[in-house]
Design a protein around this motif. Sequence first.
Motif: not given
Length: 235
Positions: A70-95
Amino acid sequence: MTRSRDEGLADLEARIGHAFADPALLGRALTHVSASPARRDSYERLEFLGDRVLGLAVAHMLYDAFPNESEGELSRRLAALVRKETCAEVAEVWGVGAAMRLGEGEAQTGGRGKRALLGDICEAIIGAAFLDGGAAAAEHIVRKAFSDRMAASGQDLRDAKTALQEWAQARGLATPRYRLVARSGPDHAPFFEVVVEVQGFAAAPGSGASKRVAEQAAAAAFLAREDAAKGKGDT
């Protein structure tokens, strides 16, 4: 940007998954305001753009990956993926830490490891890729970097290693084992490649600027693969 500086960013471009036609865009995405004579030449405007590009790309990725949610379930996944902490993890993987351009004060206060700054730089790089190669290039980067995190994006925000350990325990399996398979780069900017092994399953790889980050990436990759396999089996 000189040729030697281009070559110095080649490894980073390979990890990001985009070779910049205009390397100056990547350079600006890595530049903190403390190292920029003019604020507009820092990463900040690119971060603004990248934040919006990231949201659209992740929404598209989730729409494709979870057709029955549903839209609500997708929204929860979206919020978890685009949060600053997740972006920081990606930046660490990129080095990106070693490639960031910081003023002396910011560098001395640990700017290369600041989670908020790493998250900003991640978004700035996505924005730079959008300007350099269009929406398709930016979405390619996002899918490459964030797809392994989709499996856990609708759950609580436990780290991937903990989630994988609990996954194994729930099935009566031994604790997952992490094995270092390669280490490259200079001492000040190392890059690690690991695999995670779970009894009865194919190993899953992960990489990053530290062993911790690489292990988290491997655990996330394993969970994403098994989640995808389960989804195919349910259809």
